[in-house]
Design an enzyme around this catalytic site. Sequence first.
Site, short mmCIF file in Angstrom:
data_model
loop_
_atom_site.label_atom_id
_atom_site.label_comp_id
_atom_site.label_asym_id
_atom_site.label_seq_id
_atom_site.Cartn_x
_atom_site.Cartn_y
_atom_site.Cartn_z
N LYS A 107 70.32 -111.50 22.42
CA LYS A 107 70.55 -111.24 21.00
C LYS A 107 71.60 -112.21 20.46
CE LYS A 107 69.92 -106.20 21.49
NZ LYS A 107 68.81 -105.97 20.55
N ARG A 144 61.89 -99.32 26.10
CA ARG A 144 60.60 -98.69 26.40
C ARG A 144 60.30 -98.73 27.90
NH1 ARG A 144 57.96 -102.94 22.38
NH2 ARG A 144 60.07 -102.63 21.59
#
Length: 503
Positions: free
Chosen positions: A282, A356
């Site tokens: 990020k 996830r």
Amino acid sequence: MIFQSKNIKSYNNEAQTKFITYFEDSQLDKGLALDKGLPLDKEIHSKIKFMLDSEDFDCKNGQLQIINLFRNESPRNVILVGVGKKEDFTLDRLRKNIAKAVKEAAKSKSKSIDINIENLVSLMNLDEIVRTISEAAVMADYKFDQYKSDKKASTLEEFNILYAQEDHLENISKGINEGVILGQANILTRTLVNEPANILGPIELAEAAKKAGVESGFQVEIFDEVAIKKLNMLAFLEVAKASVKPPRLIVMRYQGNPGSKEEIVGLVGKGLTYDSGGLSIKPTTGMVTMKSDMGGAAAVIGAMTAITKLKAKVNVIGVVASCENMIGGNSYRPGDIIGSMGGKTIEVINTDAEGRLTLVDAVNYIIEKEHATKVVDIATLTGAVISALGTTATGVVANNDFFFTRLEQASKICDEKVWRLPAFDEYKELIKSDVADLKNSGGRNAGSITAGLFIGEFVKDKPWLHLDIAGTSWAEKNSDYESKGGTGAGARLLYHLIKQLEK
């Protein structure tokens, strides 16, 4: 803050700050009538009359008028709280306005507050009114400042809810108890989210769950990395392996309906105590708030405290797969093909689609090992949900209409808004891989939906709800009963969902 119910007949204006709620269509005599049996002195009477006559305070929703009396005897301050028109009255309108008034009372360094609820009783159930006022006061009187050298403790010590009719006492006591516990669950969730990642890692999150279990009465079992490996939680371990902080699987158990042991609701929370994005790193600005990537885990822990303390008649299991997503020589990579506890292979497209991967193993665990018959997963999962819904509503993917309807009903009670996203089969095509069973990212299109449907591939046809709280779990500024930082989203919502399932 201690919450008490007091009968007007034996109460003598003991609180330093008095709240008086006004509807937009109320007149001066109606405002005073709500303190029937607890007369306001001439000074207060004349000042309220002046405010109303001058139209400085017109009772519109959200309007506050603070009257400072500059005297030693109580009350020292009166806060007029405008709640708008009666036909537009809602519990959340009350919650927000009481929260704003509590913050004003705290600014004046008041130690005690009273509010007469008699003019509100005819509008909604008494216990709902009292629950809403109590949770609002608890949530409003919160700030995360334990790391500041000049922190100042709140002066608020006592909140008195006044009533006139004796037959109201039981419902008032019930409402206070429920409201305070729900407010505390929200505060616990916020605090966990606000803790920095150097203080709260997977081990510390597990310890926080243990502490909550001891204080509330639910059972907690912690699995270390060796036990996680034995469970074959391969996707979870791939995400965790680059961090020097070992992962933890947190399992929380509450049996509220022992006569129906086969019915179990599973709550699964995303527990990334820090997310750098891994090799799909990020930008710095995107990492600053990534201590909050365990907001789903915090919500499940907070909800478990309320579910247990308020003795919900439902069997509930909470599971959190907690780790960090970091960078190292042993990081998992884009292009890797990894396994999962459920047996499906996964092509890694993006290492920043890591939540996830931990969730699918946790969902598989809660179904296979804890025998959950319904599953809810809650996660700060995608930036895409913020693009779609902003910070106002939580995005939901569901495979069962009845289950989603119960969630909608719960959301209306606590005013944590939800919005159901479509789950058409065409979206599932986006997460099919050419080289594995699935890929962990379907790309930019419908990102929140495909992330949810990826998790849905592991729910084994159980009724399932996926809650993406990426937008609702964090606030950039203070407002009514929220504060900058973690909002505590999900804790009260999950509690009310479980209560809906009692029926």
